[in-house]
Design a protein around this motif. Sequence first.
Motif, PDB file in Angstrom:
ATOM      1  N   UNK A  67       0.695  -1.177   0.118  1.00 47.49           N
ATOM      2  CA  UNK A  67      -0.009  -0.139   0.089  1.00 47.49           C
ATOM      3  C   UNK A  67       0.889   1.125   0.164  1.00 47.49           C
ATOM      4  N   UNK A  68       0.481   2.370  -0.610  1.00 50.98           N
ATOM      5  CA  UNK A  68       0.954   3.612  -0.586  1.00 50.98           C
ATOM      6  C   UNK A  68       0.945   4.323   1.011  1.00 50.98           C
ATOM      7  N   UNK A  69      -0.210   4.197   1.426  1.00 44.91           N
ATOM      8  CA  UNK A  69      -0.466   4.939   2.599  1.00 44.91           C
ATOM      9  C   UNK A  69      -1.654   4.259   3.429  1.00 44.91           C
ATOM     10  N   UNK A  70      -1.569   4.070   4.770  1.00 42.69           N
ATOM     11  CA  UNK A  70      -2.658   3.624   5.566  1.00 42.69           C
ATOM     12  C   UNK A  70      -2.961   4.864   6.354  1.00 42.69           C
ATOM     13  N   UNK A  71      -4.586   5.231   6.256  1.00 40.25           N
ATOM     14  CA  UNK A  71      -5.022   6.275   6.741  1.00 40.25           C
ATOM     15  C   UNK A  71      -5.929   5.851   8.086  1.00 40.25           C
ATOM     16  N   UNK A  72      -5.387   6.269   8.982  1.00 33.43           N
ATOM     17  CA  UNK A  72      -6.344   6.164  10.379  1.00 33.43           C
ATOM     18  C   UNK A  72      -7.281   7.367  10.639  1.00 33.43           C
ATOM     19  N   UNK A  73      -8.414   7.248  10.623  1.00 35.86           N
ATOM     20  CA  UNK A  73      -9.419   8.382  10.909  1.00 35.86           C
ATOM     21  C   UNK A  73      -9.846   8.105  12.519  1.00 35.86           C
ATOM     22  N   UNK A  74      -9.238   8.817  13.479  1.00 33.55           N
ATOM     23  CA  UNK A  74      -9.633   9.127  14.925  1.00 33.55           C
ATOM     24  C   UNK A  74     -10.998   9.288  15.117  1.00 33.55           C
ATOM     25  N   UNK A  75     -11.662   8.377  15.409  1.00 32.91           N
ATOM     26  CA  UNK A  75     -13.128   8.652  16.057  1.00 32.91           C
ATOM     27  C   UNK A  75     -13.380   8.006  17.302  1.00 32.91           C
ATOM     28  N   UNK A  76     -14.576   8.106  17.856  1.00 35.17           N
ATOM     29  CA  UNK A  76     -14.997   7.718  19.257  1.00 35.17           C
ATOM     30  C   UNK A  76     -16.329   7.338  19.358  1.00 35.17           C
ATOM     31  N   UNK A  77     -17.024   6.970  20.397  1.00 37.79           N
ATOM     32  CA  UNK A  77     -18.347   6.748  20.634  1.00 37.79           C
ATOM     33  C   UNK A  77     -19.236   7.821  20.276  1.00 37.79           C
ATOM     34  N   UNK A  78     -20.280   7.737  19.948  1.00 36.94           N
ATOM     35  CA  UNK A  78     -21.375   8.826  19.860  1.00 36.94           C
ATOM     36  C   UNK A  78     -21.096   9.858  18.728  1.00 36.94           C
ATOM     37  N   UNK A  79     -20.168   9.415  17.500  1.00 34.39           N
ATOM     38  CA  UNK A  79     -19.790  10.217  16.423  1.00 34.39           C
ATOM     39  C   UNK A  79     -20.268   9.417  15.130  1.00 34.39           C
ATOM     40  N   UNK A  80     -21.109   8.761  15.123  1.00 30.26           N
ATOM     41  CA  UNK A  80     -21.584   7.972  13.952  1.00 30.26           C
ATOM     42  C   UNK A  80     -21.968   8.774  12.892  1.00 30.26           C
ATOM     43  N   UNK A  81     -22.468  10.118  13.012  1.00 27.04           N
ATOM     44  CA  UNK A  81     -22.908  11.057  12.045  1.00 27.04           C
ATOM     45  C   UNK A  81     -21.815  11.510  11.487  1.00 27.04           C
ATOM     46  N   UNK A  82     -20.556  11.673  12.155  1.00 28.64           N
ATOM     47  CA  UNK A  82     -19.376  12.159  11.537  1.00 28.64           C
ATOM     48  C   UNK A  82     -18.762  11.068  10.512  1.00 28.64           C
ATOM     49  N   UNK A  83     -19.010   9.710  11.053  1.00 25.98           N
ATOM     50  CA  UNK A  83     -18.381   8.653  10.260  1.00 25.98           C
ATOM     51  C   UNK A  83     -19.318   8.536   8.774  1.00 25.98           C
ATOM     52  N   UNK A  84     -20.636   8.915   9.129  1.00 23.75           N
ATOM     53  CA  UNK A  84     -21.324   8.697   7.997  1.00 23.75           C
ATOM     54  C   UNK A  84     -21.212   9.674   6.953  1.00 23.75           C
ATOM     55  N   UNK A  85     -20.708  11.016   7.338  1.00 24.42           N
ATOM     56  CA  UNK A  85     -20.447  12.249   6.581  1.00 24.42           C
ATOM     57  C   UNK A  85     -19.132  11.823   5.682  1.00 24.42           C
ATOM     58  N   UNK A  86     -18.248  11.139   6.493  1.00 21.47           N
ATOM     59  CA  UNK A  86     -17.026  10.882   5.860  1.00 21.47           C
ATOM     60  C   UNK A  86     -17.112   9.945   4.725  1.00 21.47           C
ATOM     61  N   UNK A  87     -18.258   8.951   4.924  1.00 15.89           N
ATOM     62  CA  UNK A  87     -18.448   7.776   4.077  1.00 15.89           C
ATOM     63  C   UNK A  87     -19.249   8.236   2.884  1.00 15.89           C
ATOM     64  N   UNK A  88     -20.021   9.225   3.035  1.00 19.29           N
ATOM     65  CA  UNK A  88     -20.966   9.920   2.072  1.00 19.29           C
ATOM     66  C   UNK A  88     -19.893  10.908   1.088  1.00 19.29           C
ATOM     67  N   UNK A  89     -18.858  11.418   1.862  1.00 17.48           N
ATOM     68  CA  UNK A  89     -18.245  12.472   0.921  1.00 17.48           C
ATOM     69  C   UNK A  89     -16.977  11.904   0.128  1.00 17.48           C
ATOM     70  N   UNK A  90     -15.862  11.455   0.929  1.00 17.14           N
ATOM     71  CA  UNK A  90     -14.775  10.867   0.253  1.00 17.14           C
ATOM     72  C   UNK A  90     -14.274   9.375   0.476  1.00 17.14           C
ATOM     73  N   UNK A  91     -14.912   8.840   1.397  1.00 17.41           N
ATOM     74  CA  UNK A  91     -14.419   7.567   1.847  1.00 17.41           C
ATOM     75  C   UNK A  91     -15.440   6.452   1.360  1.00 17.41           C
ATOM     76  N   UNK A  92     -14.995   5.794   0.172  1.00 21.90           N
ATOM     77  CA  UNK A  92     -16.137   4.685  -0.479  1.00 21.90           C
ATOM     78  C   UNK A  92     -16.366   3.536   0.610  1.00 21.90           C
TER      79      UNK A  92
END
Length: 345
Positions: free
Chosen positions: A117-142
């Motif tokens: 792999x070229x790069x491993x990207x770790x997105x720091x998240x935590x409990x109660x932040x599912x809305x943020x994760x969904x926003x990431x998935x809908x924007x740039x993370x397939x």
Amino acid sequence: MQIRDGLRRQAPSATGAMRSPMSAMMLAMFATMASFYVAGRLWQDAQNRVYLIKELDRRTGQGRSAISVDDTLKVVSCRQQGKRLASLEMELAAAKHEGFVGKYTSETNATHSRKKPLVVIGIMTSFGRKNYREAVRKSWLPTGSLLKKLEDEKGIVVRFIVGRSANRGDRFDREIDDENRSTNDFVILDDHIESDEELPKKTKRYFANAAETFDAEFYAKVNDDIYINVDTLSAMLETHWDKPRVYIGCMKSGEVFSEATHKWYEPDWWKFGDGKSYFRHASGEMFVVSRAVAQFISINRSVLRTYAHDDVSVGSWMIGLAVKHVNEAKLCCSSWPSGHLLPRN
């Protein structure tokens, strides 16, 4: 008169003759006693040495030395391998400088072997932040098969990074497990208790885990409220392949706050000197390290100390290393309008 004088002169000679054997006998007795005394002391000292040696052997492992010959040879071998690795890295950097530039490719051979792999990207998240994760998935993370395609075709591995609840197995843990079963885009750090105060340790564990799991060229940490243009990121990272030990980010410094009520309070503020200013380090929204640096973090994680903030903690680890600090403007707040690398959420 002459006879008497002769007797008188002979008398001392007779007495001396009698004393001479007695003196010799006493000298011999004294020498014998001294010999016995010296021999006894030597024997006692020898016994004491034997006892001390046995006691030392018992306390250090039944006669085995703390570092065996085999261990010593292993240490020497590791040092030689380290020198050889450093030499190869320098040769590779020189070759790239002369025009040899590798490029990531998704092509596989007949056995479908996977490329690094070229790069491993770790997105720091935590409990109660599912809305943020969904926003990431809908924007740039397939998601789904497209996530796998991103890894295979562009060499970009992306995972949300989260720890475990202090009450193992509670609702927070179950929600993360359920979400991961659906999306399969998490790395769950089972040995980390999720909390805002423990973010520096979480970041350290992420780099250690990523270096052990993925053999990538680079490893990135990003917050879950940041948007990334993966093509721009790939192009930027490819320009740094000639640097075997690199630390990339929006380099900054700033005030160290000693007031306990302040939002950015630093409990170890006194360690930063009378000027109360942080050393240069990459801003915490996103930064990238090369493989050699991530491996260093993984190997030394037990002795790398952390401060109140993860960006300062990582920056402190870089100070004593032969690492190239790259102040990348595309990772700075001023370059986040639409079309750049990191437009904000």
